[in-house]
Design an enzyme around this catalytic site. Structure first.
Site, PDB file in Angstrom:
ATOM      1  N   ASP A  32       0.850  -1.198   0.000  1.00  0.00           N
ATOM      2  CA  ASP A  32       0.000   0.000   0.000  1.00  0.00           C
ATOM      3  C   ASP A  32       0.885   1.247   0.000  1.00  0.00           C
ATOM      4  N   LEU A  34       0.031   4.075   1.100  1.00  0.00           N
ATOM      5  CA  LEU A  34      -0.364   4.913   2.247  1.00  0.00           C
ATOM      6  C   LEU A  34      -0.613   6.352   1.798  1.00  0.00           C
ATOM      7  N   THR A  35      -1.554   6.503   0.881  1.00  0.00           N
ATOM      8  CA  THR A  35      -2.047   7.830   0.518  1.00  0.00           C
ATOM      9  C   THR A  35      -2.891   8.325   1.699  1.00  0.00           C
ATOM     10  N   ASP A  58       4.167   1.612  -4.171  1.00  0.00           N
ATOM     11  CA  ASP A  58       3.224   1.982  -5.230  1.00  0.00           C
ATOM     12  C   ASP A  58       3.035   0.803  -6.182  1.00  0.00           C
ATOM     13  N   ILE A  59       1.791   0.525  -6.562  1.00  0.00           N
ATOM     14  CA  ILE A  59       1.578  -0.558  -7.548  1.00  0.00           C
ATOM     15  C   ILE A  59       2.243  -0.215  -8.884  1.00  0.00           C
ATOM     16  N   ALA A  81      -5.900  -1.581  -4.770  1.00  0.00           N
ATOM     17  CA  ALA A  81      -5.310  -0.231  -4.751  1.00  0.00           C
ATOM     18  C   ALA A  81      -5.971   0.659  -5.791  1.00  0.00           C
ATOM     19  N   GLU A  83      -7.312   5.168  -6.353  1.00  0.00           N
ATOM     20  CA  GLU A  83      -7.946   6.395  -5.866  1.00  0.00           C
ATOM     21  C   GLU A  83      -9.432   6.133  -6.015  1.00  0.00           C
ATOM     22  N   THR A 133     -15.758  -1.624  -9.738  1.00  0.00           N
ATOM     23  CA  THR A 133     -16.940  -0.942  -9.230  1.00  0.00           C
ATOM     24  C   THR A 133     -18.106  -1.028 -10.211  1.00  0.00           C
ATOM     25  N   ASP A 134     -19.327  -0.850  -9.687  1.00  0.00           N
ATOM     26  CA  ASP A 134     -20.504  -0.769 -10.566  1.00  0.00           C
ATOM     27  C   ASP A 134     -20.556   0.561 -11.324  1.00  0.00           C
ATOM     28  N   GLU A 135     -19.742   1.541 -10.886  1.00  0.00           N
ATOM     29  CA  GLU A 135     -19.825   2.873 -11.525  1.00  0.00           C
ATOM     30  C   GLU A 135     -19.367   2.850 -12.974  1.00  0.00           C
ATOM     31  N   TYR A 159     -13.273   9.302 -12.012  1.00  0.00           N
ATOM     32  CA  TYR A 159     -13.034   8.080 -11.225  1.00  0.00           C
ATOM     33  C   TYR A 159     -13.517   6.846 -11.980  1.00  0.00           C
ATOM     34  N   SER A 160     -14.791   6.872 -12.396  1.00  0.00           N
ATOM     35  CA  SER A 160     -15.328   5.651 -13.017  1.00  0.00           C
ATOM     36  C   SER A 160     -14.680   5.391 -14.370  1.00  0.00           C
ATOM     37  N   LYS A 163     -11.460   3.653 -13.607  1.00  0.00           N
ATOM     38  CA  LYS A 163     -11.691   2.257 -13.226  1.00  0.00           C
ATOM     39  C   LYS A 163     -12.076   1.432 -14.462  1.00  0.00           C
TER      40      LYS A 163
HETATM   41  P1  NAD Z   1      -9.773   3.440  -0.300  1.00  0.00           P
HETATM   42  O1  NAD Z   1      -9.585   4.758  -0.962  1.00  0.00           O
HETATM   43  O2  NAD Z   1     -10.315   3.379   1.078  1.00  0.00           O
HETATM   44  O3  NAD Z   1      -8.387   2.649  -0.271  1.00  0.00           O
HETATM   45  C1  NAD Z   1      -7.514   2.618  -1.364  1.00  0.00           C
HETATM   46  C2  NAD Z   1      -6.159   2.154  -0.842  1.00  0.00           C
HETATM   47  O4  NAD Z   1      -5.280   2.087  -1.975  1.00  0.00           O
HETATM   48  C3  NAD Z   1      -5.529   3.086   0.165  1.00  0.00           C
HETATM   49  O5  NAD Z   1      -5.008   2.358   1.242  1.00  0.00           O
HETATM   50  C4  NAD Z   1      -4.404   3.772  -0.608  1.00  0.00           C
HETATM   51  O6  NAD Z   1      -3.300   4.134   0.195  1.00  0.00           O
HETATM   52  C5  NAD Z   1      -4.028   2.679  -1.598  1.00  0.00           C
HETATM   53  N1  NAD Z   1      -3.403   3.200  -2.806  1.00  0.00           N
HETATM   54  C6  NAD Z   1      -3.797   4.265  -3.555  1.00  0.00           C
HETATM   55  N2  NAD Z   1      -2.952   4.433  -4.587  1.00  0.00           N
HETATM   56  C7  NAD Z   1      -2.035   3.444  -4.505  1.00  0.00           C
HETATM   57  C8  NAD Z   1      -0.921   3.072  -5.296  1.00  0.00           C
HETATM   58  N3  NAD Z   1      -0.579   3.771  -6.386  1.00  0.00           N
HETATM   59  N4  NAD Z   1      -0.190   1.995  -4.939  1.00  0.00           N
HETATM   60  C9  NAD Z   1      -0.514   1.296  -3.814  1.00  0.00           C
HETATM   61  N5  NAD Z   1      -1.548   1.608  -3.020  1.00  0.00           N
HETATM   62  C10 NAD Z   1      -2.313   2.659  -3.369  1.00  0.00           C
HETATM   63  O7  NAD Z   1     -10.654   2.592  -1.305  1.00  0.00           O
HETATM   64  P2  NAD Z   1     -11.696   1.421  -0.996  1.00  0.00           P
HETATM   65  O8  NAD Z   1     -13.015   2.018  -0.771  1.00  0.00           O
HETATM   66  O9  NAD Z   1     -11.113   0.517   0.002  1.00  0.00           O
HETATM   67  O10 NAD Z   1     -11.730   0.715  -2.415  1.00  0.00           O
HETATM   68  C11 NAD Z   1     -10.857  -0.373  -2.721  1.00  0.00           C
HETATM   69  C12 NAD Z   1     -11.133  -0.826  -4.142  1.00  0.00           C
HETATM   70  O11 NAD Z   1     -12.495  -1.221  -4.263  1.00  0.00           O
HETATM   71  C13 NAD Z   1     -10.931   0.281  -5.180  1.00  0.00           C
HETATM   72  O12 NAD Z   1     -10.373  -0.294  -6.318  1.00  0.00           O
HETATM   73  C14 NAD Z   1     -12.348   0.771  -5.477  1.00  0.00           C
HETATM   74  O13 NAD Z   1     -12.430   1.263  -6.795  1.00  0.00           O
HETATM   75  C15 NAD Z   1     -13.132  -0.509  -5.311  1.00  0.00           C
HETATM   76  N6  NAD Z   1     -14.538  -0.345  -4.900  1.00  0.00           N
HETATM   77  C16 NAD Z   1     -14.870   0.424  -3.827  1.00  0.00           C
HETATM   78  C17 NAD Z   1     -16.207   0.501  -3.429  1.00  0.00           C
HETATM   79  C18 NAD Z   1     -16.633   1.329  -2.243  1.00  0.00           C
HETATM   80  O14 NAD Z   1     -17.834   1.480  -2.015  1.00  0.00           O
HETATM   81  N7  NAD Z   1     -15.705   1.860  -1.429  1.00  0.00           N
HETATM   82  C19 NAD Z   1     -17.180  -0.192  -4.135  1.00  0.00           C
HETATM   83  C20 NAD Z   1     -16.803  -0.966  -5.247  1.00  0.00           C
HETATM   84  C21 NAD Z   1     -15.473  -1.050  -5.603  1.00  0.00           C
HETATM   85  O1  DAU Z   2     -20.781   2.347  -6.410  1.00  0.00           O
HETATM   86  C1  DAU Z   2     -19.502   2.008  -5.947  1.00  0.00           C
HETATM   87  C2  DAU Z   2     -18.751   3.260  -5.593  1.00  0.00           C
HETATM   88  O2  DAU Z   2     -19.330   3.746  -4.390  1.00  0.00           O
HETATM   89  C3  DAU Z   2     -17.253   3.046  -5.424  1.00  0.00           C
HETATM   90  O3  DAU Z   2     -16.708   2.651  -6.650  1.00  0.00           O
HETATM   91  C4  DAU Z   2     -16.578   4.323  -4.940  1.00  0.00           C
HETATM   92  O4  DAU Z   2     -15.204   4.087  -4.682  1.00  0.00           O
HETATM   93  C5  DAU Z   2     -17.252   4.771  -3.662  1.00  0.00           C
HETATM   94  O5  DAU Z   2     -16.699   5.985  -3.225  1.00  0.00           O
HETATM   95  C6  DAU Z   2     -18.756   4.927  -3.874  1.00  0.00           C
HETATM   96  O6  DAU Z   2     -19.023   6.037  -4.762  1.00  0.00           O
HETATM   97  P1  DAU Z   2     -20.234   7.060  -4.498  1.00  0.00           P
HETATM   98  O7  DAU Z   2     -19.927   8.327  -5.168  1.00  0.00           O
HETATM   99  O8  DAU Z   2     -21.551   6.425  -4.765  1.00  0.00           O
HETATM  100  O9  DAU Z   2     -20.090   7.183  -2.874  1.00  0.00           O
HETATM  101  P2  DAU Z   2     -20.169   8.435  -1.892  1.00  0.00           P
HETATM  102  O10 DAU Z   2     -20.180   7.887  -0.508  1.00  0.00           O
HETATM  103  O11 DAU Z   2     -19.155   9.468  -2.224  1.00  0.00           O
HETATM  104  O12 DAU Z   2     -21.589   9.019  -2.204  1.00  0.00           O
HETATM  105  C7  DAU Z   2     -22.775   8.230  -2.050  1.00  0.00           C
HETATM  106  C8  DAU Z   2     -23.942   9.087  -2.487  1.00  0.00           C
HETATM  107  O13 DAU Z   2     -24.103  10.140  -1.527  1.00  0.00           O
HETATM  108  C9  DAU Z   2     -23.751   9.763  -3.819  1.00  0.00           C
HETATM  109  O14 DAU Z   2     -25.000   9.843  -4.495  1.00  0.00           O
HETATM  110  C10 DAU Z   2     -23.284  11.174  -3.454  1.00  0.00           C
HETATM  111  C11 DAU Z   2     -23.989  11.427  -2.152  1.00  0.00           C
HETATM  112  N1  DAU Z   2     -23.280  12.300  -1.187  1.00  0.00           N
HETATM  113  C12 DAU Z   2     -21.985  12.029  -0.910  1.00  0.00           C
HETATM  114  C13 DAU Z   2     -21.278  12.825  -0.030  1.00  0.00           C
HETATM  115  C14 DAU Z   2     -19.824  12.545   0.258  1.00  0.00           C
HETATM  116  C15 DAU Z   2     -23.949  13.338  -0.591  1.00  0.00           C
HETATM  117  O15 DAU Z   2     -25.157  13.570  -0.835  1.00  0.00           O
HETATM  118  N2  DAU Z   2     -23.256  14.132   0.300  1.00  0.00           N
HETATM  119  C16 DAU Z   2     -21.946  13.922   0.573  1.00  0.00           C
HETATM  120  O16 DAU Z   2     -21.357  14.716   1.374  1.00  0.00           O
END
Ligand code: NAD
Ligand code: DAU
Length: 352
Positions: A32, A34-35, A58-59, A81, A83, A133-135, A159-160, A163
Site C-alpha cells: 500500500d 499509504l495515501t 506503489d503498484i 489499490a 484512488e 466498481t458498478d460505476e 473516477y469511473s 476504473k
Molecule cells: P480506499 O480509498 O479506502 O483505499 C484505497 C487504498 O489504496 C488506500 O489504502 C491507498 O493508500 C491505496 N493506494 C492508492 N494508490 C495506490 C498506489 N498507487 N499503490 C498502492 N496503493 C495505493 O478505497 P476502498 O473504498 O477501500 O476501495 C478499494 C477498491 O475497491 C478500489 O479499487 C475501489 O475502486 C473498489 N470499490 C470500492 C467501493 C466502495 O464502495 N468503497 C465499491 C466498489 C469497488
Molecule cells: O458504487 C460504488 C462506488 O461507491 C465506489 O466505486 C466508490 O469508490 C465509492 O466511493 C462509492 O461512490 P459514491 O460516489 O456512490 O459514494 P459516496 O459515498 O461518495 O456518495 C454516495 C452518495 O451520496 C452519492 O450519491 C453522493 C452522495 N453524497 C456524498 C457525499 C460525500 C452526498 O449527498 N453528500 C456527501 O457529502
C-alpha cells in the site's frame, strides 16, 4: 501459500486482509502506498502476526512489485489499490489516471512477467483478481433493470472512467496473454474503517461532531448498499471458484435513496447516542449544491454470483448499519486520527 494484496491499508483492503487472516493460515503480503486514504493503523492488530508482511509502496513501481513477486511467490494477486473518491476525481483527476490506469498497467506488466516464468501447474493455478466498481456501467433510470455483467460500460466521472480503463486492461491481459484474471464489479460498501469522506462515515462523524450533514442536490440519488464484509466474502468466493476471464457483479440487493440512508443513520444515532439537547440528528441535515455529473441510480443484479458460486450477502441494510454505527461509536479515536489537518482542508474545499 501466499497472496499479495494491494491497497490493503484502505477501507475494503484492510477489511479483506483482517477477515482473510481470521480464517486462513495463508500468508498475506500487503502492498500500500499509504495515501491519505491508507491507514497503517487499520492493520495494527496484525503487527506481530508472522503471516502478514506489510510493504509501503506503489503498484506502479514495477521494480518493487517484481521483487515482491520473486521473493514471496504468491499464488494470487488481489488488486484493491485505487484512488476511490468520486468528488476528489472531479476536483483533481490526475492521481486517478496515475494510479487506476497507469498503476494498474505497471502492476499487470510485473505480474505478467512473474506469471510467464511459472511452471505449468502454478501458471494454471495463478489468479489476478481485480476489484472494480458498478460505476463503470454509468447511471440507471429509476425503472430500469439493475446492471448485469453484460451492461455496456458508460462511465461518467473521471473516477469511473479510470476504473473502466483498468478493467479493460485486465480483460485485455487475459485475452492477449492468457493471464488468469477475475474481475469483480461491486456496489457501494459501508462498514468499519471507512474513510469519513464518503457518505455514510461522513454522516456518522459529522452528526456526532455537531456539524452539518451535507446532502447533494435533492438527495434522491439511489445507491445499492453492501456491508463491506459481504464484499470481502464475495471476493474470497470468486477467488476460490470464479471462472477465469469472467467478471462478477457484487451487490447487496439494498437500493436506497441518499436521504433515506441519512434519515436511517440519524434515527439509529438518536437511539444509540442521543443528542444532549434531545433533538434528532435529522436537525443537522443540510442540502448543498449537487455533485457535477452526479449519477442518479446504481443497482447491481448479483444473480450470476449467486447462481454460479452460491454467494449471497449475510447482512441486511438494517443489520449492517447497526454494526457500522456501533463500530464508529466504539472507535472515536480512529476517526479523530484520520480526521487530520489535510482532511479538514478537504472538507472546507469540498463543502465551501
Ligand atoms: P480506499 O480509498 O479506502 O483505499 C484505497 C487504498 O489504496 C488506500 O489504502 C491507498 O493508500 C491505496 N493506494 C492508492 N494508490 C495506490 C498506489 N498507487 N499503490 C498502492 N496503493 C495505493 O478505497 P476502498 O473504498 O477501500 O476501495 C478499494 C477498491 O475497491 C478500489 O479499487 C475501489 O475502486 C473498489 N470499490 C470500492 C467501493 C466502495 O464502495 N468503497 C465499491 C466498489 C469497488
Ligand atoms: O458504487 C460504488 C462506488 O461507491 C465506489 O466505486 C466508490 O469508490 C465509492 O466511493 C462509492 O461512490 P459514491 O460516489 O456512490 O459514494 P459516496 O459515498 O461518495 O456518495 C454516495 C452518495 O451520496 C452519492 O450519491 C453522493 C452522495 N453524497 C456524498 C457525499 C460525500 C452526498 O449527498 N453528500 C456527501 O457529502
Amino acid at each position: 501459500m501466499t497472496i499479495l494484496v494491494t491497497g490493503s491499508a484502505g477501507f475494503i483492503g484492510s477489511n479483506f486482509v483482517l477477515d482473510w487472516l481470521a480464517d486462513h493460515d495463508e500468508t498475506v503480503v500487503s502492498l500500500d502506498k499509504l495515501t491519505y486514504a491508507g491507514n497503517r493503523e487499520n492493520l495494527a492488530s496484525l503487527d506481530s502476526d508472522a503471516r502478514h508482511h506489510f510493504v509501503k509502496g506503489d503498484i506502479g513501481d514495477t521494480r518493487l512489485v517484481s521483487s515482491l513477486l520473486e521473493q514471496h511467490r504468491p499464488r494470487a494477486v488481489l488488486n484493491f489499490a485505487a484512488e476511490s473518491h468520486v468528488d476528489r476525481s472531479i476536483l483533481g483527476p490526475e492521481d486517478f489516471i496515475q494510479t487506476n490506469v497507469v498503476g494498474t498497467f505497471h502492476l499487470l506488466e510485473a505480474v505478467r512477467a512473474y506469471w510467464g516464468a511459472l511452471d505449468e501447474q502454478s501458471k494454471a493455478d495463478f489468479r489476478f483478481l481485480h476489484v472494480s466498481t458498478d460505476e463503470v456501467y454509468g447511471t440507471l433510470e429509476v425503472q430500469a433493470p439493475a446492471f448485469t455483467e453484460e451492461h455496456p460500460y458508460q462511465p461518467n466521472s473521471p473516477y469511473s472512467a479510470s476504473k473502466a480503463a483498468s478493467d479493460h486492461l485486465v480483460r485485455a491481459y487475459h485475452h492477449t496473454y492468457g493471464l488468469p484474471v477475475l474481475t469483480t464489479n461491486c456496489s457501494n460498501n459501508y462498514g468499519p474503517y471507512h474513510f469519513p469522506e464518503k457518505l455514510i462515515p461522513l454522516v456518522i462523524r459529522n452528526a456526532l461532531a455537531g456539524e452539518a450533514l451535507p446532502i447533494y442536490g435533492d438527495g434522491q440519488q439511489i445507491r445499492d448498499w453492501l456491508y463491506v464484509k459481504d464484499h470481502c466474502s464475495a471476493i474470497r468466493r470468486v477467488l476460490e471458484a470464479g471462472q477465469v476471464g469472467e467478471t462478477y457483479n457484487v451487490g447487496g440487493w439494498n437500493e436506497k435513496a441518499n436521504l433515506e440512508v441519512v434519515h436511517y443513520i440519524c434515527d439509529t444515532l438518536d437511539r444509540e447516542a442521543p443528542r444532549a439537547d434531545g433533538l434528532s440528528y435529522r436537525e443537522q441535515i443540510s442540502f448543498v449544491k449537487d455533485r457535477p455529473g452526479h449519477d442518479r441510480r446504481y443497482a447491481i443484479d448479483a444473480t450470476r454470483l449467486e447462481r454460479e458460486l452460491g454467494w449471497r450477502p449475510a447482512e441486511t441494510f438494517e443489520t449492517g448499519i447497526a454494526k457500522t454505527v456501533r463500530w464508529y461509536l466504539d472507535n472515536q479515536a480512529w476517526v479523530e486520527n484520520v480526521a487530520s489537518g489535510a482532511y479538514r482542508e478537504w472538507l472546507s474545499q469540498q463543502y465551501a
